[in-house]
Scaffold this motif. Structure first.
Motif, PDB file in Angstrom:
ATOM      1  N   UNK A   1       0.809  -1.214   0.000  1.00  0.00           N
ATOM      2  CA  UNK A   1       0.000   0.000   0.000  1.00  0.00           C
ATOM      3  C   UNK A   1       0.841   1.262   0.000  1.00  0.00           C
ATOM      4  N   UNK A   2       1.839   1.316   0.895  1.00  0.00           N
ATOM      5  CA  UNK A   2       2.680   2.504   0.962  1.00  0.00           C
ATOM      6  C   UNK A   2       3.537   2.638  -0.292  1.00  0.00           C
ATOM      7  N   UNK A   3       3.988   1.517  -0.837  1.00  0.00           N
ATOM      8  CA  UNK A   3       4.752   1.562  -2.072  1.00  0.00           C
ATOM      9  C   UNK A   3       3.926   2.033  -3.252  1.00  0.00           C
ATOM     10  N   UNK A   4       2.598   1.883  -3.152  1.00  0.00           N
ATOM     11  CA  UNK A   4       1.721   2.284  -4.253  1.00  0.00           C
ATOM     12  C   UNK A   4       1.691   3.789  -4.466  1.00  0.00           C
ATOM     13  N   UNK A   5       2.204   4.555  -3.509  1.00  0.00           N
ATOM     14  CA  UNK A   5       2.310   5.999  -3.724  1.00  0.00           C
ATOM     15  C   UNK A   5       3.175   6.290  -4.939  1.00  0.00           C
ATOM     16  N   UNK A   6       4.132   5.403  -5.225  1.00  0.00           N
ATOM     17  CA  UNK A   6       5.005   5.599  -6.381  1.00  0.00           C
ATOM     18  C   UNK A   6       4.257   5.431  -7.696  1.00  0.00           C
ATOM     19  N   UNK A   7       3.149   4.692  -7.682  1.00  0.00           N
ATOM     20  CA  UNK A   7       2.384   4.540  -8.913  1.00  0.00           C
ATOM     21  C   UNK A   7       1.864   5.902  -9.382  1.00  0.00           C
ATOM     22  N   UNK A   8       1.460   6.729  -8.434  1.00  0.00           N
ATOM     23  CA  UNK A   8       1.021   8.077  -8.779  1.00  0.00           C
ATOM     24  C   UNK A   8       2.198   8.938  -9.208  1.00  0.00           C
ATOM     25  N   UNK A   9       3.223   9.011  -8.362  1.00  0.00           N
ATOM     26  CA  UNK A   9       4.322   9.943  -8.575  1.00  0.00           C
ATOM     27  C   UNK A   9       5.223   9.537  -9.746  1.00  0.00           C
ATOM     28  N   UNK A  10       5.662   8.271  -9.758  1.00  0.00           N
ATOM     29  CA  UNK A  10       6.530   7.817 -10.850  1.00  0.00           C
ATOM     30  C   UNK A  10       5.787   7.791 -12.180  1.00  0.00           C
ATOM     31  N   UNK A  11       4.532   7.353 -12.147  1.00  0.00           N
ATOM     32  CA  UNK A  11       3.758   7.288 -13.383  1.00  0.00           C
ATOM     33  C   UNK A  11       3.552   8.649 -14.010  1.00  0.00           C
ATOM     34  N   UNK A  12       3.174   9.631 -13.196  1.00  0.00           N
ATOM     35  CA  UNK A  12       2.944  10.967 -13.728  1.00  0.00           C
ATOM     36  C   UNK A  12       4.252  11.655 -14.096  1.00  0.00           C
ATOM     37  N   UNK A  13       5.322  11.393 -13.340  1.00  0.00           N
ATOM     38  CA  UNK A  13       6.634  11.952 -13.688  1.00  0.00           C
ATOM     39  C   UNK A  13       7.129  11.382 -15.012  1.00  0.00           C
ATOM     40  N   UNK A  14       6.906  10.095 -15.233  1.00  0.00           N
ATOM     41  CA  UNK A  14       7.319   9.460 -16.487  1.00  0.00           C
ATOM     42  C   UNK A  14       6.536  10.027 -17.669  1.00  0.00           C
ATOM     43  N   UNK A  15       5.219  10.182 -17.478  1.00  0.00           N
ATOM     44  CA  UNK A  15       4.398  10.740 -18.545  1.00  0.00           C
ATOM     45  C   UNK A  15       4.803  12.157 -18.899  1.00  0.00           C
ATOM     46  N   UNK A  16       5.317  12.916 -17.901  1.00  0.00           N
ATOM     47  CA  UNK A  16       5.720  14.303 -18.140  1.00  0.00           C
ATOM     48  C   UNK A  16       7.189  14.426 -18.529  1.00  0.00           C
ATOM     49  N   UNK A  17       7.916  13.300 -18.572  1.00  0.00           N
ATOM     50  CA  UNK A  17       9.312  13.344 -18.981  1.00  0.00           C
ATOM     51  C   UNK A  17      10.295  13.651 -17.871  1.00  0.00           C
ATOM     52  N   UNK A  18       9.866  13.612 -16.611  1.00  0.00           N
ATOM     53  CA  UNK A  18      10.748  13.894 -15.468  1.00  0.00           C
ATOM     54  C   UNK A  18      11.377  12.592 -14.963  1.00  0.00           C
ATOM     55  N   UNK A  19      12.224  11.985 -15.789  1.00  0.00           N
ATOM     56  CA  UNK A  19      12.730  10.645 -15.508  1.00  0.00           C
ATOM     57  C   UNK A  19      13.606  10.589 -14.268  1.00  0.00           C
TER      58      UNK A  19
END
Length: 470
Positions: free
Chosen positions: A78-96
């Motif tokens: 559950x706590x690791x799932x916070x990365x699904x929001x942050x990493x996913x949106x960062x990847x979509x925006x090009x903030x690798x």
């Protein structure tokens, strides 16, 4: 054929909203879709071998996996799932590059959490007894829990790595590593538990080693390949704004249905003749766990897809992806439900040599079939929530549906009206139905254009503008 291949080339995640090819073709790309095959859990396989020992051994493994390790699993996932929001949106925006920083922040938080949860493993016998488990089951599960402590630290490392790789669509790498470890896990489970008669110690050894092999394999891949620029080494930025990261992580943990299933096992231990009841419902939860591998994969797929599209500013594709994955997952759920109904007189004997446990499991198969169907849609909707960053809203919905409505209903049906484990499970199903209906309404009424604006704001708050580094 050449024309189709050319189109698909432009449908991979991470391309910008300015790419007209992504706007023109409203289909879910194969790399994201294949994420449903990545999620593998070792516990169902271990319980299968443990079921060939004694009823007490099966109950010990089931209770430890469901309550002690289950608690750690639920917290870490559950706590690791916070990365699904942050990493996913960062990847979509090009903030690798910020993705690696996010993963490191999650490691820090989850490793500290694993340390804080260690006393639960150590003092699990009195804790289980306090919750109503028999002394016999509590002591057996407690001994097994001590051996399983390394697993919680593997969870703390694994789930951030998993979300980091999923956000980039590195599913073939994850699937390859998981497949190799799965083959080793099954072989050594048979060798240590049955052939060499190590019993529960053998089960603990294979589970711990399997989880750590996954962590080591994926971590080596990230360090060696730099993960296409998403990993640039350890950074002091990992220690920045940890409190805000903790809040998002805790909200992500609360939205899991996993907690509800864990409580179901514990409450069943309060029934008369709990050994048979716990074994029977554990076998059903085992089958449900196998099905959950598919459901959690869809959860990851839609979470990553929604977060990628919102980060890239593609509201229409985000909405369409939700529809595609929901219909696909429900179709598979219907097939799985039919399989459960058709094999209800056979599959219990794969897990136990006790006729009494097998008969009780066959009775529960009807509820298991409906649960499998419901769990084909519910994880997808939760994945949408994580991808869009709605963790706090869904946390409140889950608390109300599961613990204010479903759990009390199950207790009343199971104990007050004497329906036993069937009543307890029926209450759980009622909670899932209510939660699913509410989430369907929430998703249907969502303004996806507004969500893209929220994603851009979130990216700026957590690591710079969308037009930043590549």
């Amino acid at each position: 054929m050449a024309m189709i291949a050319t189109k698909e080339k432009h449908l991979f995640p991470g391309l910008r909203s300015s790419d007209s090819s992504r706007r023109d073709y409203g289909i879910l790309p194969a790399p994201q879709f294949s994420q449903r095959f990545v999620s593998i859990h070792w516990e169902p396989f271990t319980q299968t071998f443990a079921g060939q020992l004694t009823e007490l051994d099966l109950a010990a493994v089931s209770v430890e996996n469901s309550f002690v390790a289950g608690l750690a699993f639920g917290v870490m996932l559950g706590m690791g799932s916070a990365l699904e929001t942050l990493c996913g949106q960062a990847y979509g925006a090009g903030r690798l590059r910020m993705m690696g920083v996010y993963m490191q922040r999650s490691w820090i938080i989850l490793l500290i959490t694993a340390c804080l949860m260690s006393p639960i493993y150590i003092w699990s016998p009195p804790i289980l007894t306090l919750f109503g488990e028999t002394t016999e089951i509590s002591n057996a599960a407690g001994k097994f829990a001590i051996w399983m402590m390394p697993q919680s630290f593997a969870y703390a490392m694994h789930f951030p790595i998993q979300k980091f790789l999923q956000a980039q669509g590195k599913v073939l790498v994850m699937a390859g590593i998981s497949a190799v470890v799965l083959a080793l896990h099954v072989f050594f489970s048979w060798l240590l538990i049955l052939k060499l008669n190590w019993g529960l110690i053998g089960a603990a050894v294979t589970l711990n080693v399997s989880w750590w092999l996954i962590v080591i394999g994926q971590l080596l891949y990230i360090i060696i390949t730099k993960s296409d620029g998403a990993w640039s080494g350890f950074s002091g930025l990992a220690f920045v704004d940890l409190f805000g990261f903790v809040k998002l992580s805790l909200a992500s943990a609360i939205i899991l249905e996993f907690w509800y299933l864990m409580v179901l096992i514990v409450i069943t231990g309060l029934l008369p003749n709990p050994l048979i009841a716990v074994d029977a419902i554990s076998i059903c939860m085992n089958i449900n766990g196998w099905d959950a591998m598919i459901a959690i994969g869809f959860n990851a797929a839609i979470s990553v897809r929604v977060s990628n599209e919102l980060g890239a500013g593609n509201a229409r594709l985000a909405k369409f992806s939700v529809l595609v994955v929901s219909l696909t997952s429900v179709s598979i759920g219907i097939v799985c439900m039919i399989v459960v109904f058709a094999t209800r007189g056979y599959f219990p004997h794969l897990f136990t040599s006790s006729n009494a446990v097998a008969e009780e499991t066959t009775k529960l198969a009807l509820l298991l079939g409906f649960t499998v169907l419901l769990n084909s849609l519910q994880p997808v909707l939760s994945g949408v929530a994580v991808g869009a960053g709605w963790q706090s809203l869904v946390a409140y919905i889950n608390l109300g549906c599961y613990y204010v409505f479903g759990l009390p209903a199950g207790i009343i049906l199971g104990f007050t009206f004497g329906f036993g484990v069937m009543g307890i499970w029926s209450g759980m199903i009622a909670g899932i139905v209510l939660q699913t209906l509410i989430l369907v309404v929430v998703v249907a009424l969502t303004n996806w254009n507004k969500e893209t604006e929220e994603a851009e704001s979130r990216i700026k708050r957590w690591g710079g503008t969308a037009g930043g580094e590549n």
